[in-house]
Scaffold this active site. Structure first.
Site, short mmCIF file in Angstrom:
data_model
loop_
_atom_site.label_atom_id
_atom_site.label_comp_id
_atom_site.label_asym_id
_atom_site.label_seq_id
_atom_site.Cartn_x
_atom_site.Cartn_y
_atom_site.Cartn_z
N ASP A 55 0.66 -1.15 -0.05
CA ASP A 55 0.17 -0.01 0.01
C ASP A 55 0.81 1.23 0.09
O ASP A 55 1.75 1.31 0.76
CB ASP A 55 -0.90 0.07 1.30
N GLU A 237 -10.54 -2.09 4.88
CA GLU A 237 -8.91 -1.76 4.97
C GLU A 237 -8.96 -0.24 4.50
O GLU A 237 -9.75 0.32 3.74
CB GLU A 237 -7.89 -2.70 4.25
C1 FRU Z 1 -3.76 -3.74 2.78
C2 FRU Z 1 -3.13 -4.28 4.11
C3 FRU Z 1 -3.40 -3.21 5.24
C4 FRU Z 1 -2.36 -3.54 6.24
C5 FRU Z 1 -1.33 -3.74 5.25
C6 FRU Z 1 -0.27 -4.42 5.63
O1 FRU Z 1 -3.30 -4.11 1.52
O2 FRU Z 1 -3.55 -5.48 4.47
O3 FRU Z 1 -4.93 -3.36 5.62
O4 FRU Z 1 -2.15 -2.10 7.01
O5 FRU Z 1 -1.74 -4.09 3.95
O6 FRU Z 1 0.92 -4.59 4.84
#
Ligand code: FRU
Length: 518
Positions: A55, A237
């Site tokens: 992300d 998320e």
């Molecule tokens: C989204 C996610 C978030 C988390 C991160 C962990 O892709 O699952 O919710 O903070 O990636 O790398």
């Protein structure tokens, strides 16, 4: 997402070779001749110099610089203990790699979050003359998850007084403890003009929580949203919330608030996707009468996207991660994995009598210096182009009449097919024969989205970059983003109309886009 289940490394060899490369703008193992030239390496999108990325995090503009932090594992090309990687840009086209900003500590891995500039020094970390840049993120305590506890995700902060180059982790972390909610993460913080305080959006499993603070340290929950609204096929998320004026109208009553919620799994084409809600925000509570989900992108590969804080012109600037948890860790790249989408501005426009979120890519090249080729459109049924630059270009045209098919092919006979069907009102992408597709079963699946064709002329704007296609239809009213991995670059494009209808294309242009990395 169960983080324990993310598969371990398959690339131990690479780990050894490349472990010396972390943390430097141009890793030692990458010579001038290999730097950003690997197979499938995007040439004008952001991708990490080496190793794993997911992300975008901490998107914030400050003093002429756009900061991009990102979920980063600097020891492998699969997901692992999360850090925040860091890059900066002054024009949102070229990027400079910076040292890793945040490292896992005793509170856990550093998961997704946001960054603000504390202009009024509400934290006391900086001064009004040199305000702190503050990162707000989730701590993920792997030991807690492994022990079967539910309280292993908490929220922490860190600050920088040198524009993000070095960071101090706040000693009172975590600033929000875990009330016993397994998925409790991804804080997006912004300065709230209505309350003259900080607002935090936090996802809690199947819903959103909104928190407020005067100083980024002491937080109190104000509201929640969404338990019975939108898509719930997976965990919520990476939230974001911002105002937009409908159809660019200046009037305050034309302003709506848009909430972004990424969800995994549960997207219309499988796996990860980002839904949005249009509603109102009174400073503490978000409300929307929308019950069905809307999606920011109809493709498979635009996830966890969020927008910048403090853009200089007030535009709502968005970047997403160009992958999907269904296969993100298996894509056939080496040395690095994953890229970001092109930066896009978000707008609220009336489409078929309803407000819809529209994405427009930022211009990536200067029209004056671009070597655009304009093609004569034939009277027969097919326009066929062979050009070695197709796989790294912008392609634009408009057309009258019915449906249209585009086939990108290479000398291996591999084909990526995009179809816009006016009768069915759908856009679909078939990548089942596009190249390497066998690394994960679901990668081959057809992807489809609904589309509202305009009467008469419709317009396509496509960005191809080594291993990604971003399709913007009718000024970004419909968007489809997807990855592909051909054995050789696509060098041929044919455009046809299904059935016997003659092709009625206008103004066909193809503009090669130079590499931003070399
Ligand atoms: C989204 C996610 C978030 C988390 C991160 C962990 O892709 O699952 O919710 O903070 O990636 O790398």
């Amino acid at each position: 997402m169960n983080f324990l289940l993310r598969p371990p490394s398959l690339f131990v060899f690479l780990l050894i070779v490349l472990s010396a490369c972390k943390n430097t703008p141009k890793p030692d193992s990458m010579t001038e001749t290999t730097y950003y030239t690997e197979a499938h390496r995007p040439q004008y999108h952001f991708s990490p110099p080496t190793h794993w990325m997911n992300d975008p995090n901490g998107l914030v503009y400050h003093k002429g610089v756009y900061h991009l932090f990102y979920q980063y594992y600097p020891e492998d090309i699969v997901w692992g203990p999360m850090h925040w990687g860091h890059a900066t840009s002054t024009d949102m086209k070229h990027w400079e790699h910076k040292p890793i900003a945040l490292f896992p500590d005793e509170n856990g891995y550093i998961f997704s979050g946001s960054a603000v500039v504390d202009h009024q020094n509400t934290t006391g970390f900086g001064t009004e003359e040199n305000p702190a840049m503050v990162a707000i993120f989730t701590y993920h305590l792997m030991e807690g998850e492994k022990a079967g506890r539910t309280d292993y995700q908490t929220q922490g902060i860190a600050y920088s007084l040198d524009h993000g180059d070095s960071w101090t982790v706040y000693e009172g972390n975590p600033v929000i403890g875990n009330p016993g909610i397994k998925d409790f993460r991804d804080p997006k913080v912004f300065w709230n003009e209505q309350t003259q305080a900080w607002t935090m959006l936090l996802v809690a499993g199947d819903h959103l929580q909104i928190w407020g603070s005067n100083n980024l340290i002491d937080w109190e929950q104000q509201s929640e949203f969404g338990k019975n609204q939108g898509a719930h096929g997976g965990v919520w998320e990476c939230p974001d919330l911002f105002p937009l004026s409908l159809d660019g109208a200046g009037a305050a009553d034309a302003q709506k608030w848009v909430l972004l919620i990424s969800i995994n799994p549960g997207a219309p084409n499988g796996g990860s996707g980002t839904q949005y809600f249009i509603g109102d925000f009174d400073g503490k509570t978000f409300t929307s009468d929308q019950t069905e989900p809307l999606w920011i992108d109809g493709g498979t590969d635009n996830y966890a996207g969020v927008t910048y804080n403090d853009t200089p012109d007030g535009s709502r600037l968005f970047i997403g991660w160009m992958s999907n948890w269904n296969y993100a860790q298996l894509t056939p790249t080496q040395a690095w994995r994953s890229a970001m989408t092109l930066p896009r501005t978000l707008h609220l426009e009336t489409v078929a009598a309803s407000p819809r979120l529209v994405s427009k890519p930022l211009p990536i090249h200067n029209p004056a210096s671009a070597s655009t080729s304009t093609y004569e459109v034939p009277v027969e049924d097919i326009l066929s182009i062979s050009n070695k630059d197709i796989n790294q270009s912008q392609i634009r045209f408009d057309w009258d009449g019915a449906s249209v098919n585009l086939d990108f092919t290479n000398e291996e006979g591999q084909v990526l097919s995009l179809s816009l069907d006016k009768e069915e009102q759908t856009i679909s992408l078939d990548r089942s024969q596009s190249g390497y597709v066998g690394f994960e079963e679901r990668f081959k699946n057809d992807q489809q989205m609904s589309w509202t064709p305009l009467e008469g002329k419709n317009e396509l704007n496509i960005y191809m970059d080594a291993s990604s296609i971003e399709v913007f239809v009718n000024g970004g009213q419909s968007v489809l983003t997807a990855q592909f991995f051909p054995l050789k670059p696509y060098e041929n494009l044919t455009i046809s109309q299904p059935g016997n209808s003659p092709l009625k294309l206008n103004s066909f242009e193809m503009t090669p886009i130079p590499s931003i990395w070399r």
